[in-house]
Design a protein around this motif. Sequence first.
Motif, PDB file in Angstrom:
ATOM      1  N   LEU A 233       0.838  -1.211   0.000  1.00 19.85           N
ATOM      2  CA  LEU A 233       0.000   0.000   0.000  1.00 19.85           C
ATOM      3  C   LEU A 233       0.866   1.251   0.000  1.00 19.85           C
ATOM      4  O   LEU A 233       0.644   2.181  -0.780  1.00 19.85           O
ATOM      5  CB  LEU A 233      -0.901   0.016   1.228  1.00 19.85           C
ATOM      6  CG  LEU A 233      -2.286  -0.566   1.038  1.00 19.85           C
ATOM      7  CD1 LEU A 233      -2.978  -0.726   2.381  1.00 19.85           C
ATOM      8  CD2 LEU A 233      -3.100   0.283   0.109  1.00 19.85           C
ATOM      9  N   ASP A 234       1.847   1.312   0.866  1.00 15.51           N
ATOM     10  CA  ASP A 234       2.719   2.479   0.958  1.00 15.51           C
ATOM     11  C   ASP A 234       3.551   2.630  -0.309  1.00 15.51           C
ATOM     12  O   ASP A 234       3.640   3.708  -0.885  1.00 15.51           O
ATOM     13  CB  ASP A 234       3.615   2.354   2.190  1.00 15.51           C
ATOM     14  CG  ASP A 234       4.429   3.599   2.429  1.00 15.51           C
ATOM     15  OD1 ASP A 234       3.815   4.663   2.696  1.00 15.51           O
ATOM     16  OD2 ASP A 234       5.659   3.530   2.357  1.00 15.51           O
ATOM     17  N   GLU A 235       4.157   1.547  -0.735  1.00 12.78           N
ATOM     18  CA  GLU A 235       5.029   1.578  -1.912  1.00 12.78           C
ATOM     19  C   GLU A 235       4.263   2.024  -3.162  1.00 12.78           C
ATOM     20  O   GLU A 235       4.714   2.903  -3.894  1.00 12.78           O
ATOM     21  CB  GLU A 235       5.648   0.197  -2.131  1.00 12.78           C
ATOM     22  CG  GLU A 235       6.697   0.159  -3.203  1.00 12.78           C
ATOM     23  CD  GLU A 235       7.966   0.906  -2.826  1.00 12.78           C
ATOM     24  OE1 GLU A 235       8.635   1.396  -3.753  1.00 12.78           O
ATOM     25  OE2 GLU A 235       8.293   0.997  -1.630  1.00 12.78           O
ATOM     26  N   TYR A 236       3.120   1.427  -3.400  1.00 10.47           N
ATOM     27  CA  TYR A 236       2.358   1.774  -4.601  1.00 10.47           C
ATOM     28  C   TYR A 236       1.792   3.182  -4.518  1.00 10.47           C
ATOM     29  O   TYR A 236       1.715   3.895  -5.524  1.00 10.47           O
ATOM     30  CB  TYR A 236       1.229   0.774  -4.838  1.00 10.47           C
ATOM     31  CG  TYR A 236       1.705  -0.638  -5.096  1.00 10.47           C
ATOM     32  CD1 TYR A 236       2.993  -0.901  -5.529  1.00 10.47           C
ATOM     33  CD2 TYR A 236       0.867  -1.714  -4.900  1.00 10.47           C
ATOM     34  CE1 TYR A 236       3.427  -2.194  -5.751  1.00 10.47           C
ATOM     35  CE2 TYR A 236       1.290  -3.021  -5.118  1.00 10.47           C
ATOM     36  CZ  TYR A 236       2.578  -3.240  -5.552  1.00 10.47           C
ATOM     37  OH  TYR A 236       3.001  -4.514  -5.776  1.00 10.47           O
ATOM     38  N   SER A 237       1.392   3.611  -3.329  1.00  7.41           N
ATOM     39  CA  SER A 237       0.875   4.975  -3.182  1.00  7.41           C
ATOM     40  C   SER A 237       1.953   5.994  -3.509  1.00  7.41           C
ATOM     41  O   SER A 237       1.687   7.009  -4.151  1.00  7.41           O
ATOM     42  CB  SER A 237       0.368   5.214  -1.765  1.00  7.41           C
ATOM     43  OG  SER A 237      -0.774   4.437  -1.510  1.00  7.41           O
TER      44      SER A 237
ATOM     45  N   VAL B  93      -3.367   0.410  -5.974  1.00  7.25           N
ATOM     46  CA  VAL B  93      -3.585   0.763  -4.569  1.00  7.25           C
ATOM     47  C   VAL B  93      -4.990   0.351  -4.130  1.00  7.25           C
ATOM     48  O   VAL B  93      -5.176  -0.225  -3.051  1.00  7.25           O
ATOM     49  CB  VAL B  93      -3.349   2.272  -4.334  1.00  7.25           C
ATOM     50  CG1 VAL B  93      -3.796   2.689  -2.948  1.00  7.25           C
ATOM     51  CG2 VAL B  93      -1.867   2.608  -4.541  1.00  7.25           C
ATOM     52  N   ILE B  94      -5.981   0.624  -4.967  1.00 10.09           N
ATOM     53  CA  ILE B  94      -7.362   0.221  -4.649  1.00 10.09           C
ATOM     54  C   ILE B  94      -7.423  -1.295  -4.472  1.00 10.09           C
ATOM     55  O   ILE B  94      -8.065  -1.798  -3.540  1.00 10.09           O
ATOM     56  CB  ILE B  94      -8.349   0.689  -5.733  1.00 10.09           C
ATOM     57  CG1 ILE B  94      -8.339   2.220  -5.862  1.00 10.09           C
ATOM     58  CG2 ILE B  94      -9.749   0.158  -5.469  1.00 10.09           C
ATOM     59  CD1 ILE B  94      -8.668   2.985  -4.600  1.00 10.09           C
ATOM     60  N   ASN B  95      -6.718  -2.039  -5.330  1.00 10.30           N
ATOM     61  CA  ASN B  95      -6.692  -3.499  -5.193  1.00 10.30           C
ATOM     62  C   ASN B  95      -6.038  -3.932  -3.885  1.00 10.30           C
ATOM     63  O   ASN B  95      -6.448  -4.924  -3.277  1.00 10.30           O
ATOM     64  CB  ASN B  95      -5.985  -4.144  -6.386  1.00 10.30           C
ATOM     65  CG  ASN B  95      -6.853  -4.157  -7.622  1.00 10.30           C
ATOM     66  OD1 ASN B  95      -8.081  -4.157  -7.533  1.00 10.30           O
ATOM     67  ND2 ASN B  95      -6.235  -4.133  -8.784  1.00 10.30           N
TER      68      ASN B  95
ATOM     69  N   ASP C  47       1.331   5.085   8.929  1.00 10.96           N
ATOM     70  CA  ASP C  47       2.350   6.042   9.347  1.00 10.96           C
ATOM     71  C   ASP C  47       2.054   7.438   8.819  1.00 10.96           C
ATOM     72  O   ASP C  47       2.530   8.423   9.349  1.00 10.96           O
ATOM     73  CB  ASP C  47       3.749   5.586   8.931  1.00 10.96           C
ATOM     74  CG  ASP C  47       3.920   5.431   7.433  1.00 10.96           C
ATOM     75  OD1 ASP C  47       2.917   5.314   6.718  1.00 10.96           O
ATOM     76  OD2 ASP C  47       5.072   5.412   6.976  1.00 10.96           O
ATOM     77  N   HIS C  48       1.286   7.531   7.760  1.00 14.26           N
ATOM     78  CA  HIS C  48       0.897   8.826   7.191  1.00 14.26           C
ATOM     79  C   HIS C  48      -0.155   8.591   6.126  1.00 14.26           C
ATOM     80  O   HIS C  48      -0.366   7.480   5.679  1.00 14.26           O
ATOM     81  CB  HIS C  48       2.109   9.561   6.589  1.00 14.26           C
ATOM     82  CG  HIS C  48       2.814   8.763   5.530  1.00 14.26           C
ATOM     83  ND1 HIS C  48       2.393   8.713   4.232  1.00 14.26           N
ATOM     84  CD2 HIS C  48       3.896   7.959   5.605  1.00 14.26           C
ATOM     85  CE1 HIS C  48       3.198   7.932   3.536  1.00 14.26           C
ATOM     86  NE2 HIS C  48       4.118   7.450   4.353  1.00 14.26           N
ATOM     87  N   GLY C  49      -0.798   9.648   5.714  1.00 16.44           N
ATOM     88  CA  GLY C  49      -1.761   9.555   4.633  1.00 16.44           C
ATOM     89  C   GLY C  49      -1.087   9.876   3.314  1.00 16.44           C
ATOM     90  O   GLY C  49       0.093  10.187   3.258  1.00 16.44           O
ATOM     91  N   HIS C  50      -1.838   9.792   2.271  1.00 15.17           N
ATOM     92  CA  HIS C  50      -1.322  10.139   0.949  1.00 15.17           C
ATOM     93  C   HIS C  50      -2.297  11.060   0.257  1.00 15.17           C
ATOM     94  O   HIS C  50      -3.513  10.951   0.415  1.00 15.17           O
ATOM     95  CB  HIS C  50      -1.162   8.880   0.068  1.00 15.17           C
ATOM     96  CG  HIS C  50       0.080   8.120   0.342  1.00 15.17           C
ATOM     97  ND1 HIS C  50       1.317   8.520  -0.096  1.00 15.17           N
ATOM     98  CD2 HIS C  50       0.283   6.987   1.028  1.00 15.17           C
ATOM     99  CE1 HIS C  50       2.219   7.656   0.295  1.00 15.17           C
ATOM    100  NE2 HIS C  50       1.616   6.715   0.983  1.00 15.17           N
ATOM    101  N   SER C  51      -1.741  11.951  -0.501  1.00 12.75           N
ATOM    102  CA  SER C  51      -2.538  12.766  -1.399  1.00 12.75           C
ATOM    103  C   SER C  51      -1.742  12.845  -2.694  1.00 12.75           C
ATOM    104  O   SER C  51      -0.512  12.717  -2.682  1.00 12.75           O
ATOM    105  CB  SER C  51      -2.782  14.160  -0.811  1.00 12.75           C
ATOM    106  OG  SER C  51      -1.557  14.808  -0.553  1.00 12.75           O
ATOM    107  N   PRO C  52      -2.427  13.031  -3.802  1.00 16.36           N
ATOM    108  CA  PRO C  52      -1.678  13.113  -5.062  1.00 16.36           C
ATOM    109  C   PRO C  52      -0.643  14.240  -4.995  1.00 16.36           C
ATOM    110  O   PRO C  52      -0.946  15.345  -4.555  1.00 16.36           O
ATOM    111  CB  PRO C  52      -2.766  13.412  -6.095  1.00 16.36           C
ATOM    112  CG  PRO C  52      -4.024  12.905  -5.477  1.00 16.36           C
ATOM    113  CD  PRO C  52      -3.859  13.133  -3.998  1.00 16.36           C
TER     114      PRO C  52
END
Length: 156
Positions: A40-44, A54-56, A88-93
Amino acid sequence: MAFAKTKIGWMDLLEKYAREEFLKALEEPSDFIFYAIHTLDEYSHNESPTSERVINCYLKLDELIGIAAEKLKVKGALEKTLFLIVSDHGHSPTHTNFDIDRFLENNGYSAFYYPKLYKAYIPFNASAMVSGNSMAHIYLKNGISWKEPCFEESIQ
């Protein structure tokens, strides 16, 4: 399932084995099980927090929680189990990135940063500790020592 010879392909393989080990761990009595989901982290970071991959990953996580809950229910342990799902943190584009490491090096510093950490023999005089997409701590060596603070007035 075929795995590409890329970092992402290896992440899929790592996730596959980690998932299998997590499910095996549920078979034994345990007070605590920790399961880190690196894909999840790597792909994000490498694609987008809303990419199909990521959705998968989220869908696979949802499926895994369901499987785990069912296994625990059959064993009579579900009601005594606490699931904690943390990040550990969120993601945004992120469309624009300021490269602190390159900035430091372009300004005469030899910067210590990830993934350059293994090069301990380099005489570093700066350190950039990036945290996510919007924060970093920058440490500058004061002359010949890291023990003394480096004040703004001494930066050239």
